[in-house]
Write an enzyme that holds these catalytic residues in place. Structure first.
Site, PDB file in Angstrom:
ATOM      1  CB  SER A   1      -0.838   0.010   1.294  1.00  0.00           C
ATOM      2  OG  SER A   1      -1.484   1.260   1.469  1.00  0.00           O
TER       3      SER A   1
ATOM      4  CE1 TYR B   1      -4.103  -1.991   5.124  1.00  0.00           C
ATOM      5  CE2 TYR B   1      -3.378   0.243   4.636  1.00  0.00           C
ATOM      6  CZ  TYR B   1      -3.858  -0.980   4.202  1.00  0.00           C
ATOM      7  OH  TYR B   1      -4.068  -1.202   2.865  1.00  0.00           O
TER       8      TYR B   1
HETATM    9  N1  LIG Z   1      -8.715  -0.409  -1.093  1.00  0.00           N
HETATM   10  C1  LIG Z   1      -7.690   0.397  -0.880  1.00  0.00           C
HETATM   11  O1  LIG Z   1      -7.833   1.627  -0.793  1.00  0.00           O
HETATM   12  C2  LIG Z   1      -6.291  -0.167  -0.772  1.00  0.00           C
HETATM   13  C3  LIG Z   1      -5.201   0.711  -0.844  1.00  0.00           C
HETATM   14  C4  LIG Z   1      -3.915   0.206  -0.734  1.00  0.00           C
HETATM   15  C5  LIG Z   1      -3.724  -1.142  -0.569  1.00  0.00           C
HETATM   16  N2  LIG Z   1      -4.792  -1.982  -0.488  1.00  0.00           N
HETATM   17  C6  LIG Z   1      -4.528  -3.397  -0.295  1.00  0.00           C
HETATM   18  O2  LIG Z   1      -5.081  -4.122  -1.365  1.00  0.00           O
HETATM   19  C7  LIG Z   1      -5.340  -5.452  -0.950  1.00  0.00           C
HETATM   20  C8  LIG Z   1      -6.735  -5.840  -1.340  1.00  0.00           C
HETATM   21  O3  LIG Z   1      -7.645  -5.028  -0.619  1.00  0.00           O
HETATM   22  P1  LIG Z   1      -9.048  -4.545  -1.188  1.00  0.00           P
HETATM   23  O4  LIG Z   1      -9.079  -3.087  -1.097  1.00  0.00           O
HETATM   24  O5  LIG Z   1      -9.335  -5.208  -2.475  1.00  0.00           O
HETATM   25  O6  LIG Z   1      -9.982  -5.061  -0.005  1.00  0.00           O
HETATM   26  P2  LIG Z   1     -11.231  -6.039   0.029  1.00  0.00           P
HETATM   27  O7  LIG Z   1     -11.645  -6.056   1.446  1.00  0.00           O
HETATM   28  O8  LIG Z   1     -12.209  -5.698  -1.035  1.00  0.00           O
HETATM   29  O9  LIG Z   1     -10.590  -7.472  -0.361  1.00  0.00           O
HETATM   30  C9  LIG Z   1      -9.716  -8.160   0.494  1.00  0.00           C
HETATM   31  C10 LIG Z   1      -9.978  -9.641   0.316  1.00  0.00           C
HETATM   32  O10 LIG Z   1      -9.005 -10.344   1.105  1.00  0.00           O
HETATM   33  C11 LIG Z   1      -9.667 -11.415   1.726  1.00  0.00           C
HETATM   34  N3  LIG Z   1      -8.946 -11.817   2.930  1.00  0.00           N
HETATM   35  C12 LIG Z   1      -8.805 -11.123   4.094  1.00  0.00           C
HETATM   36  N4  LIG Z   1      -8.124 -11.850   4.978  1.00  0.00           N
HETATM   37  C13 LIG Z   1      -7.831 -13.026   4.373  1.00  0.00           C
HETATM   38  C14 LIG Z   1      -7.135 -14.194   4.792  1.00  0.00           C
HETATM   39  N5  LIG Z   1      -6.642 -14.303   6.038  1.00  0.00           N
HETATM   40  N6  LIG Z   1      -6.993 -15.206   3.908  1.00  0.00           N
HETATM   41  C15 LIG Z   1      -7.507 -15.113   2.663  1.00  0.00           C
HETATM   42  N7  LIG Z   1      -8.177 -14.045   2.212  1.00  0.00           N
HETATM   43  C16 LIG Z   1      -8.338 -13.007   3.065  1.00  0.00           C
HETATM   44  C17 LIG Z   1     -11.055 -10.884   2.058  1.00  0.00           C
HETATM   45  O11 LIG Z   1     -11.987 -11.956   2.286  1.00  0.00           O
HETATM   46  C18 LIG Z   1     -11.374 -10.072   0.819  1.00  0.00           C
HETATM   47  O12 LIG Z   1     -12.026 -10.844  -0.170  1.00  0.00           O
HETATM   48  C19 LIG Z   1      -5.077  -5.475   0.562  1.00  0.00           C
HETATM   49  O13 LIG Z   1      -3.787  -6.016   0.807  1.00  0.00           O
HETATM   50  C20 LIG Z   1      -5.126  -4.016   0.933  1.00  0.00           C
HETATM   51  O14 LIG Z   1      -4.387  -3.733   2.107  1.00  0.00           O
HETATM   52  C21 LIG Z   1      -6.075  -1.527  -0.600  1.00  0.00           C
END
Ligand SMILES: NC(=O)c1ccc[n+]([C@@H]2O[C@H](COP(=O)([O-])OP(=O)(O)OC[C@H]3O[C@@H](n4cnc5c(N)ncnc54)[C@H](O)[C@@H]3O)[C@@H](O)[C@H]2O)c1
Length: 262
Positions: free
Chosen positions: A136, A149
């Site tokens: 991130s 985080y």
């Molecule tokens: N959305 C944002 O603004 C953003 C920004 C920077 C980074 N990220 C990162 O992107 C990645 C994806 O996040 P997102 O925004 O798509 O969120 P999201 O919540 O839509 O998706 C995350 C997915 O990970 C799964 N998950 C969580 N814990 C798990 C585990 N222990 N085992 C298997 N699956 C698991 C959840 O069930 C979910 O389907 C994450 O690593 C997040 O930190 C997101």
């Protein structure tokens, strides 16, 4: 790396960025994509919408990660690209309970370690492979309103750097995906995860759609860029941080106070 004809695993594929990555990789002609999530129904939904495979696994559990890697390699073939994308936001401050710090560490960091631990030796033996780790912008610039985080995403960046500098000459390629805000369940559904200030801070340069992030990831993989930054502003913020760390900390404190209304 070309996506075409590759065998690709994506974790956190039941939602958000992971689901968009699956769609993109299938559209780009991957040989097979395996959508992994702890949520079985969501993983299946991603797989059936994209005519690919689903697996249920908890990425924080090493035995589950071994099972995913073993089964995919035995039944589908050698994994060319493993995307450690599952992540969560918990533990807003030092006052947060240890469980929130621990799960942040296990999902945001140890899952990347487990993937590397069980894939890097196999990949080196067959001449190489690719790891895409979703960290991130919080791993580069910290996270207002999100202590665990920010800290664990920094660790994920550190581990990705370590993998690349240790194994680059043995054919292991690493990319780190470091977006600011993306419109997903993480940013929409649970304001407690990062807090309102955290979301405001992350979304200051706009909220990207997950499919746009997936397109940028595909370009980054093609160019084999170590750092994939869907929000280009992040480069400038990193430059400001390293140019004058004290000034950057003071500026971030002022920014936090302005968001908190202080
Ligand atoms: N959305 C944002 O603004 C953003 C920004 C920077 C980074 N990220 C990162 O992107 C990645 C994806 O996040 P997102 O925004 O798509 O969120 P999201 O919540 O839509 O998706 C995350 C997915 O990970 C799964 N998950 C969580 N814990 C798990 C585990 N222990 N085992 C298997 N699956 C698991 C959840 O069930 C979910 O389907 C994450 O690593 C997040 O930190 C997101």
């Amino acid at each position: 790396m070309e996506i075409n004809q590759k065998i690709i695993v994506v974790t956190g594929a039941g939602s958000g960025i992971g689901r968009a990555l699956v769609e993109k990789f299938v559209a780009e002609g991957a040989k097979q994509v395996i959508a992994v999530d702890i949520d079985a129904a969501n993983a299946s939904e991603t797989a059936s919408a994209n005519a690919c495979l689903a697996m249920t696994a908890d990425v924080a559990c090493e035995a589950d990660m071994i099972r995913v890697i073993d089964e995919v390699e035995a039944q589908v073939g050698p994994i060319d690209l493993f995307c450690s994308n599952a992540g969560l936001a918990a533990g807003p401050s030092e006052q947060s309970p240890d469980q929130e710090w621990q799960i942040s560490w296990d999902v945001n960091v140890m899952a990347h370690v487990y993937a590397a631990r069980h894939l890097v030796p196999r990949m080196i033996k067959r001449g190489g492979g690719y790891l895409l780790n979703t960290a991130s912008a919080a791993g580069l610039l910290n996270q207002i309103g999100g202590a665990a985080y920010g800290v664990t995403k920094h660790a994920a960046v550190g581990f990705g750097e370590w993998l690349a500098l240790t194994y680059g000459h043995q054919g292991i390629k690493v990319s780190l995906l470091c977006p600011q805000a993306v419109r997903t369940a993480m940013t929409a559904a649970d304001p407690d995860q990062l807090g309102t200030e955290g979301l405001q801070a992350a979304a200051g340069d706009g909220m990207l759609e997950a499919n746009v992030v997936a397109d940028i990831v595909a370009q980054g993989l093609q160019q084999e860029s170590f750092l994939i930054l869907p929000h280009p502003e992040v480069t400038e913020y990193m430059q400001r941080k390293t140019a004058d760390y004290d000034r950057w900390i003071k500026g971030m404190n002022r920014f936090h106070q302005s968001l908190a209304g202080g």
